[in-house]
Design a protein around this motif. Structure first.
Motif, short mmCIF file in Angstrom:
data_model
loop_
_atom_site.label_atom_id
_atom_site.label_comp_id
_atom_site.label_asym_id
_atom_site.label_seq_id
_atom_site.Cartn_x
_atom_site.Cartn_y
_atom_site.Cartn_z
N ARG A 1 -7.29 50.23 55.91
CA ARG A 1 -8.37 51.29 55.17
C ARG A 1 -9.56 50.63 55.30
NH1 ARG A 1 -4.07 50.93 51.38
NH2 ARG A 1 -5.06 49.18 50.18
N ARG A 2 -9.75 49.61 55.24
CA ARG A 2 -11.22 49.06 55.44
C ARG A 2 -11.79 49.47 56.78
NH1 ARG A 2 -16.10 47.47 53.44
NH2 ARG A 2 -16.82 45.54 54.03
N ILE A 3 -11.20 49.24 58.02
CA ILE A 3 -11.52 49.69 59.36
C ILE A 3 -11.85 51.24 59.19
CG2 ILE A 3 -11.05 49.88 61.55
CD1 ILE A 3 -9.02 47.55 61.28
N GLN A 4 -11.19 51.81 58.76
CA GLN A 4 -11.47 53.36 58.50
C GLN A 4 -12.83 53.49 57.93
OE1 GLN A 4 -9.83 55.53 60.26
NE2 GLN A 4 -8.45 54.05 61.11
N GLU A 5 -12.91 52.82 56.73
CA GLU A 5 -14.16 52.95 55.92
C GLU A 5 -15.25 52.47 56.77
OE1 GLU A 5 -16.26 50.72 51.98
OE2 GLU A 5 -14.07 50.49 52.51
N THR B 1 -15.65 52.42 60.01
CA THR B 1 -15.91 53.21 61.10
C THR B 1 -16.69 54.47 60.61
OG1 THR B 1 -13.80 52.58 62.10
CG2 THR B 1 -14.62 54.60 62.78
N ARG B 2 -16.34 55.07 59.47
CA ARG B 2 -17.12 56.31 59.02
C ARG B 2 -18.55 55.73 58.85
NH1 ARG B 2 -12.11 56.80 56.00
NH2 ARG B 2 -13.19 55.66 54.25
N LYS B 3 -18.95 54.54 58.23
CA LYS B 3 -20.13 54.19 57.88
C LYS B 3 -20.82 54.02 59.04
CE LYS B 3 -19.17 52.17 53.32
NZ LYS B 3 -19.24 50.64 52.67
N THR B 4 -20.15 53.59 60.34
CA THR B 4 -20.93 53.58 61.55
C THR B 4 -21.14 54.69 62.34
OG1 THR B 4 -19.00 52.62 62.64
CG2 THR B 4 -20.34 51.10 61.73
N ASP B 5 -20.40 55.78 61.94
CA ASP B 5 -20.31 57.00 62.48
C ASP B 5 -21.74 57.56 63.18
OD1 ASP B 5 -17.90 57.55 63.04
OD2 ASP B 5 -17.19 58.78 61.51
N GLY B 6 -22.82 57.39 62.20
CA GLY B 6 -23.86 58.03 62.60
C GLY B 6 -24.50 57.32 63.70
N MET C 1 -15.72 44.89 63.02
CA MET C 1 -14.64 43.88 62.96
C MET C 1 -15.14 42.62 61.98
SD MET C 1 -11.49 43.37 63.93
CE MET C 1 -11.12 44.03 65.63
N TRP C 2 -16.53 42.57 62.43
CA TRP C 2 -17.17 41.26 61.39
C TRP C 2 -16.99 41.84 60.07
CZ3 TRP C 2 -19.03 36.58 62.61
CH2 TRP C 2 -19.71 35.83 61.78
#
Length: 597
Positions: free
Chosen positions: A164-168, A170-175, A370-371
Motif C-alpha cells: 500500500r505504501r509503494i502504491q501511494e 507511485t501515485r505521488k510520483t506519477d506527475g 523505495m527510499w
C-alpha cells in the motif's frame, strides 16, 4: 609425490589426496616439511618461498587460531542467532501441531475441508500456474501444514502495508513520470506495432519511454567500475545509490572515499542496500557509521529473527543516480568479485549500462519510491528534477542537448533511440519484468540472445523460448560453466534437454561465472538490468532494468554476446545424456519447489 603419512606442515589438515615435499620446490633444499597441494598452490600464486620447518609450524599454528576464531564467530555470530531464532519459532509451531494429535479425527476432517477450500482459492486466483503448483503439492501432501504455510505467507500484514505504501508513493510520483505523447507515437511508428510494450508499461509499470538519452554499455564490471567513479566525481547536487550486495573491499572503499568527500562538500548523498548484507558482509551499525560522516544510509528490510514472508522479498536492484542526469544499472554489485579483484567462481562476466539524459529521471523516482517506504516525512520530489537540458555526448566531447533540439523521429540518422527504464515489484501481482522478456522473445524475427546466471523457467517463458526456436528464430541462451549455487545449476540443467530438443542452443561460459542479465534481439531491442530468468527475480524480488530500442548500444550488447560466445562450450543432447544420473534426478525433483527457490 605419494600418499600422506601425516598432516600438512603448513595448515595441519590431513589430506587423503596427494602431497608434495617442499624440497621439490623450495630454494632451501634442506627443508623436509610436507605440504598439501592446496598450500603448494597458495605459495606458488603468492610467489613466496616455502617456509622452513619451524616457520611452517608457527604459520600452521596461526592458521589454526584463525580458523578457531572464525568458528567462534560463526557459532556466536548474528547469522547463527537469526537462523536459530527462526528455527525455534518453526519448531514451536510444529510442537503445537503435534500436541493436537489426540484430536486427529476432527483435525483430519477439518484439514480436508480447509485444504480443499484453500486449493480452490489458489487455482481460481489470477497468476502463474507454476507458482500455484508450488502451493498445491505441499497442501495435498500435508494439508494442515501446507494450508497454514500458505495462509502465513498470504496474510502477512507487513507485506500488504508495504505494498500500500509503494502504491501511494507511485501515485505521488506519477506527475514526474508522464509519457510524452509524441515520443510514444514515434516509438509505435518505428515498431510498427502501435508501441504496445510502451503502452503496457505506461499503464501497469507507470514508466514512460524516452528519446533524448545516451546509453553506454559496459561488457564487464571491470569496465563499469572506472566509469562509475568518474561520474561520482562529477556530482554537484545529489548521489543516490541502491545495491543488493555491498561487501568490504577495494570497490566499496573507492566508492565510499568519493561519497565522504562529496558529502563534506555539500552534495546530498543517500546510500541504501538490502538488509541481507548485515548477516554476512557489513556490520549492523554500518548505516550509523555512514550517517556520522554526512551520508544518509539505510538498510532495506533488515533480516530479523522473526518469521515473516516480507523477508523473502529482497531488494535485488542496482541503481546509481547522479544529479538526475546520469544513472547506472546492470548486474554489478559493490563487491570485489564483480570487478574480478576477488576470484570466486573463475572469471566473473557481468554487464552494466549508463543512461545520460531524460531517462535518468525514471531512476531518480525509482530510488525515491523505495527510499520513502520507511520515511515519515516525504521528499519534495521537485528538488530532484532537472529543469535545464542535459548535455549528452560521447567520450570525445561531442555534445548535444537532450531536450529541445533533437527531433523525435527515428528517421534522423543521429537519433539516439528509445530508452525505457523500469522497476518491478513482487507485491503488485503484475510481472512487468517477465512481460518485457516475453515481448522480446515473441517479437524476435531473426535472433534472440540471452545471458543469464540462472535458468529456472515458468511455463510462459519456457513455451515462448521453444516456439521462437521452432519458428526459425536463432534462440541462444548463455549460462555459467562454473555455477555459484549447485541447486540452481541442477535446476537449470533439468530444462536443457527440453529446450535443446526444441531447437534452442545453450552454451556455458567456460572461463567462469556469468552474472550478466541481458536480452538482445534482431539488432533492434535489448534489455540490461538485474532481472534473472528465475522465479525469485520474476516473482519475489524488487528489480530494475532498461529497455532499449534502436539505440547504438543495442549493437554493443550483441557484439559483447558474440565475443563472449567464443569463450563458451556448446551443450548437446549427448551432454544431457552423459550428465550424472543422480544430478538429473535431483534437478527434476527440485523443479517441484522451483517457484519457492
Amino acid at each position: 609425490m605419494g600418499e600422506p603419512k601425516s598432516a600438512c606442515g603448513l595448515c595441519f589438515v590431513k589430506y587423503s589426496r596427494k602431497i608434495v615435499k617442499t624440497e621439490e620446490f623450495s630454494e632451501n633444499r634442506n627443508s623436509s616439511v610436507v605440504l598439501c597441494i592446496r598450500c603448494v598452490k597458495i605459495n606458488v600464486v603468492t610467489k613466496t618461498n616455502f617456509l622452513s620447518g619451524s616457520q611452517a609450524i608457527r604459520q600452521g599454528r596461526r592458521i589454526v587460531m584463525r580458523r578457531a576464531k572464525k568458528l567462534l564467530r560463526i557459532i556466536f555470530g548474528r547469522t547463527t542467532f537469526v537462523v536459530t531464532s527462526l528455527f525455534l519459532q518453526a519448531a514451536l509451531l510444529g510442537i503445537i501441531l503435534m500436541s493436537l494429535t489426540q484430536y486427529s479425527a476432527y483435525l483430519y476432517g477439518l484439514s480436508f475441508f480447509v485444504g480443499a477450500v484453500t486449493l480452490i482459492r489458489i487455482l481460481a486466483k489470477e497468476g502463474s500456474m507454476s507458482m500455484k503448483t508450488a502451493w498445491v503439492v505441499p497442501i495435498l501432501l500435508l494439508p494442515i501444514f501446507g494450508t497454514l504455510l500458505y495462509l502465513f505467507f498470504k496474510l502477512q500484514p507487513g507485506t500488504h502495508k508495504v505494498n500500500r505504501r509503494i502504491q501511494e508513493l507511485t501515485r505521488k510520483t506519477d506527475g514526474f513520470l508522464r509519457q510524452e505523447r509524441d515520443v510514444l507515437y514515434a516509438y509505435g511508428r518505428s515498431e510498427g506495432t502501435g508501441g504496445n510494450i510502451a503502452v503496457y508499461m505506461n499503464r501497469y509499470g507507470r514508466f514512460p519511454i524516452y528519446d533524448g538519452t545516451e546509453v553506454t554499455y559496459y561488457p564487464l564490471g571491470d569496465d563499469f567500475f572506472p566509469a562509475l567513479l568518474s561520474e561520482l566525481e562529477r556530482a554537484e547536487k545529489f548521489i543516490f545509490m541502491e545495491y543488493f550486495i555491498v561487501d568490504q573491499g577495494e570497490m566499496l572503499d573507492s566508492v565510499l572515499k568519493i561519497l565522504r568527500r562529496k558529502a563534506k562538500s555539500g552534495v546530498e548523498v543517500r546510500f541504501m542496500y538490502d538488509g541481507m548484507n548485515w548477516l554476512t558482509h557489513l556490520p549492523y551499525h554500518f548505516p550509523k557509521m555512514m550517517r556520522s560522516e554526512g551520508i544518509r544510509c539505510k538498510m532495506f528490510a533488515p533480516i530479523r529473527p522473526v518469521l515473516s514472508s516480507m523477508q523473502n522479498n529482497r531488494d535485488h536492484r542496482k541503481i546509481c543516480v547522479i544529479d538526475g542526469e546520469t544513472a547506472f544499472t546492470g548486474g554489478v554489485n559493490l563487491a570485489d568479485e564483480y570487478i574480478n579483484r576477488k576470484i570466486r567462481f573463475g572469471h566473473w562476466k557481468d554487464s552494466a549500462v549508463r543512461v545520460k539524459g531524460k531517462a535518468a529521471q525514471s531512476f531518480t523516482m525509482m530510488f525515491l519510491q523505495m527510499w520513502n517506504i520507511t520515511e515519515s516525512e516525504e521528499d519534495d520530489y521537485r528538488r530532484f528534477i532537472r529543469t535545464e537540458p542535459v548535455r549528452i555526448g560521447d567520450d570525445r566531447g561531442e555534445e548535444s542537448l537532450s531536450e529541445g533540439k533533437r527531433p523525435v523521429t527515428p528517421d534522423d540518422p543521429d537519433f539516439p533511440g528509445f530508452v525505457m527504464p523500469y522497476a518491478d515489484s513482487p507485491l503488485d501481482n503484475v510481472q512487468v519484468g517477465e512481460q518485457v522478456y516475453l515481448d522480446i522473445i515473441n517479437g524476435a524475427k531473426n535472433y534472440v540472445h540471452i545471458m543469464t546466471p540462472y535458468l529456472i523457467l515458468d511455463d510462459p517463458v519456457l513455451v515462448a523460448l521453444k516456439y521462437a526456436a521452432r519458428r526459425g528464430v536463432n534462440t541462444v541462451i548463455m549460462m555459467p560453466h562454473i555455477p555459484d549455487k549447485i541447486y540452481a545449476y541442477l535446476l537449470a540443467r533439468s530444462f536443457y534437454r527440453e529446450l535443446i530438443s526444441a531447437g534452442v542452443r545453450i552454451y556455458e561460459y567456460e572461463p567462469g561465472f556469468i552474472h550478466s542479465k541481458t536480452f538482445v534481439a534482431d539488432d533492434e531491442k535489448a534489455v540490461v538490468g538485474t532481472i534473472n530468468l528465475d522465479f525469485r527475480s520474476l516473482y519475489l524480488h524488487f528489480e530494475d532494468a532498461v529497455y532499449l530500442s534502436r539505440c547504438p548500444a543495442v549493437r554493443d550488447v550483441e557484439r559483447d554476446f558474440s565475443e563472449t560466445l567464443k569463450k563458451c562450450i556448446p551443450i548437446t543432447l549427448e551432454d544431457c545424456e552423459n550428465f550424472p544420473l543422480w544430478k538429473r534426478i535431483a534437478g527434476s525433483a527440485l523443479r517441484l519447489f522451483a517457484p519457492l527457490m
